[in-house]
Scaffold this motif. Structure first.
Motif, short mmCIF file in Angstrom:
data_model
loop_
_atom_site.label_atom_id
_atom_site.label_comp_id
_atom_site.label_asym_id
_atom_site.label_seq_id
_atom_site.Cartn_x
_atom_site.Cartn_y
_atom_site.Cartn_z
N CYS A 312 0.83 -1.21 0.00
CA CYS A 312 0.00 0.00 0.00
C CYS A 312 0.87 1.26 0.00
O CYS A 312 2.00 1.25 0.48
CB CYS A 312 -0.90 0.02 1.23
SG CYS A 312 -2.07 -1.35 1.30
N GLU A 313 0.28 2.34 -0.49
CA GLU A 313 0.94 3.65 -0.49
C GLU A 313 0.32 4.50 0.60
O GLU A 313 -0.86 4.85 0.54
CB GLU A 313 0.77 4.32 -1.85
CG GLU A 313 1.44 5.67 -1.98
CD GLU A 313 1.18 6.33 -3.33
OE1 GLU A 313 1.33 7.56 -3.41
OE2 GLU A 313 0.80 5.61 -4.27
N LYS A 326 -3.41 3.76 0.31
CA LYS A 326 -3.96 3.38 -0.99
C LYS A 326 -3.56 1.95 -1.31
O LYS A 326 -2.40 1.57 -1.19
CB LYS A 326 -3.44 4.33 -2.06
CG LYS A 326 -4.13 4.22 -3.39
CD LYS A 326 -3.65 5.35 -4.31
CE LYS A 326 -4.45 5.38 -5.60
NZ LYS A 326 -4.03 6.52 -6.45
N PRO A 328 -2.77 -1.50 -3.50
CA PRO A 328 -1.98 -1.72 -4.72
C PRO A 328 -2.87 -1.74 -5.96
O PRO A 328 -4.07 -2.03 -5.88
CB PRO A 328 -1.34 -3.10 -4.48
CG PRO A 328 -1.46 -3.36 -3.02
CD PRO A 328 -2.66 -2.61 -2.55
N GLU A 329 -2.29 -1.41 -7.09
CA GLU A 329 -3.01 -1.49 -8.37
C GLU A 329 -3.55 -2.91 -8.57
O GLU A 329 -2.89 -3.89 -8.23
CB GLU A 329 -2.07 -1.13 -9.53
CG GLU A 329 -1.66 0.34 -9.57
CD GLU A 329 -2.81 1.26 -9.96
OE1 GLU A 329 -3.74 0.78 -10.66
OE2 GLU A 329 -2.78 2.45 -9.58
N GLY A 330 -4.75 -2.99 -9.10
CA GLY A 330 -5.32 -4.30 -9.42
C GLY A 330 -6.24 -4.86 -8.36
O GLY A 330 -6.94 -5.84 -8.61
N GLU A 332 -9.54 -4.95 -6.66
CA GLU A 332 -10.85 -4.47 -7.09
C GLU A 332 -11.75 -4.10 -5.92
O GLU A 332 -12.65 -3.27 -6.07
CB GLU A 332 -11.53 -5.53 -7.95
CG GLU A 332 -10.82 -5.79 -9.27
CD GLU A 332 -11.54 -6.81 -10.14
OE1 GLU A 332 -12.58 -7.34 -9.68
OE2 GLU A 332 -11.07 -7.06 -11.26
N GLY A 361 -10.60 1.56 -2.83
CA GLY A 361 -9.19 1.59 -3.20
C GLY A 361 -8.28 2.01 -2.06
O GLY A 361 -7.07 2.11 -2.23
#
Length: 381
Positions: A312-313, A326, A328-330, A332, A361
């Motif tokens: 995570c960010e 935030k 991770p990408e992907g 859902e 997200g």
């Protein structure tokens, strides 16, 4: 067959009420759950607070009904606190109303000012109670976006494009929950001007100002704010008194009187001993905040490591009792993500979706967890 009121169709059981029941069930099955979901301080109030309550319990006059407006000395302590911490002058006799926690203030204010069909501006993401109370009083939630690219602050151009003709109340809360965005006096000035322009009652929900925040602020610092604004505050997070239920609402006498009219029909005053404890808490010196924040700072550093271990960010600018991150990408679904961690690693984290669609997200970690437990959570990965 006794039927429930139609207003109950507009709300669901509070997320943490149902989710924590699930967590307790897992614990009863022998699972060692680390609860990083809820912002209930695990630290204790100061020794002075405990001593004040212990002494008050021995007072033979302290067990009867208390004033709906609280002890004069508690209102004075609240006024002094706002003067010392924010430089805000409030009259303890008619500009402060003590509450049994600021959460009840959300209901009292809504009952005092909202008619059926009135519109209410609610931040997305934001505290879910704003929406549930709005629905319960049969007003209409109108959401305004808070997004990371805008520093989790309102977009005033977008606000001005809304139909504001029926808007009666606007909720905000800085430092922001759940993101931890600080806000600023410049933002507060814009909000007060916006409220004046559109004849809206502006309410800042402000319980997180002193947690990991080197610049505590109040909406009431803005010149003329009392004409259109209220501020809610609480001793829950600042003084580790969440279960004591001590809060306050501050504003001009006419607005406070309207809230009192509702409140005086809802309860019979706050227990004398708790009020005495609140006075002691509000009189704590600067070292109290410094010592608390040393603990929370170490916890935040570890929690950020945990978030980053999950890919995570972290929102590094955040203050307050939580870490907002935030996914991770992907990924859902935030809810599916945290459920997998709950069932596989036995760690409970809050999905951002419970705070609104703009929370998708994202996830939120509470700092109300001892350092060794946060380290244990890291080690489970």
């Amino acid at each position: 067959m006794i039927t429930t009121a139609k207003r109950l169709d507009t709300v669901e059981e509070y997320y943490f009420s149902s989710k924590l029941r699930e967590v307790r069930q897992l614990m009863s099955e022998g699972k060692s759950i680390i609860n990083m979901g809820i912002g209930s301080p695990d630290l204790s109030p100061s020794k002075a607070v405990i001593e004040a309550v212990a002494a008050a319990i021995q007072d033979e006059n302290g067990h009867g009904y208390q004033s709906y407006q609280g002890l004069p000395e508690m209102r004075q302590a609240m006024a002094d606190f706002y003067k010392d911490q924010f430089g805000v002058e409030v009259n303890p006799n008619n500009e402060i109303l003590p509450l049994m926690g600021s959460k009840e203030g959300i209901m009292h204010i809504s009952l005092a000012f909202l008619n059926e069909g009135d519109h209410v501006l609610i931040p997305n993401p934001g505290y879910p109670t704003y929406t549930s109370v709005t629905n319960l009083v049969q007003a209409v939630p109108v959401y305004y976006d808070l997004k990371e690219e805008n520093g989790w602050e309102p977009d005033f151009e977008a606000l001005e494009k809304l139909d504001l003709s029926k808007v009666k109340i606007m909720w905000l809360g800085y430092p922001h929950m759940p993101t931890g965005a600080r806000g600023s006096l410049a933002l507060f000035e814009k909000l007060v001007a916006f409220a004046k322009k559109h004849n809206i009652l502006l309410i800042n929900d402000n319980p997180y100002s002193f947690v990991l925040n080197d610049n505590p602020m109040s909406l009431l610092q803005v010149e003329g704010a009392k004409e259109v604004a209220l501020e809610l505050n609480s001793l829950s997070k600042t003084f580790n008194m969440a279960g004591w239920r001590v809060g306050m609402v501050l504003g001009n006498p006419e607005i406070i009187d309207a809230v009192l009219k509702v409140k005086s029909n809802m309860d019979s005053g706050m227990f004398y001993g708790i009020q005495k404890g609140a006075v002691a808490a509000l009189n704590c010196d600067k070292s109290w905040f410094e010592d608390q924040n040393k603990i929370y700072r170490r916890r935040r550093e570890l929690t950020e490591k945990l978030a980053e271990k999950l890919g995570c960010e972290v929102y590094k600018e955040g203050v307050g009792l939580f870490v907002w991150a935030k996914l991770p990408e992907g990924i859902e679904s935030a809810e599916k993500f945290i459920d997998e961690i709950l069932y596989e690693k036995h760690i409970f984290i809050t999905p951002g979706t419970i705070f609104g669609s703009n929370g998708e997200g994202y996830i939120r970690f509470s700092l109300c967890v001892k350092e060794e437990k946060v380290q244990e959570a890291i080690d489970r990965f």
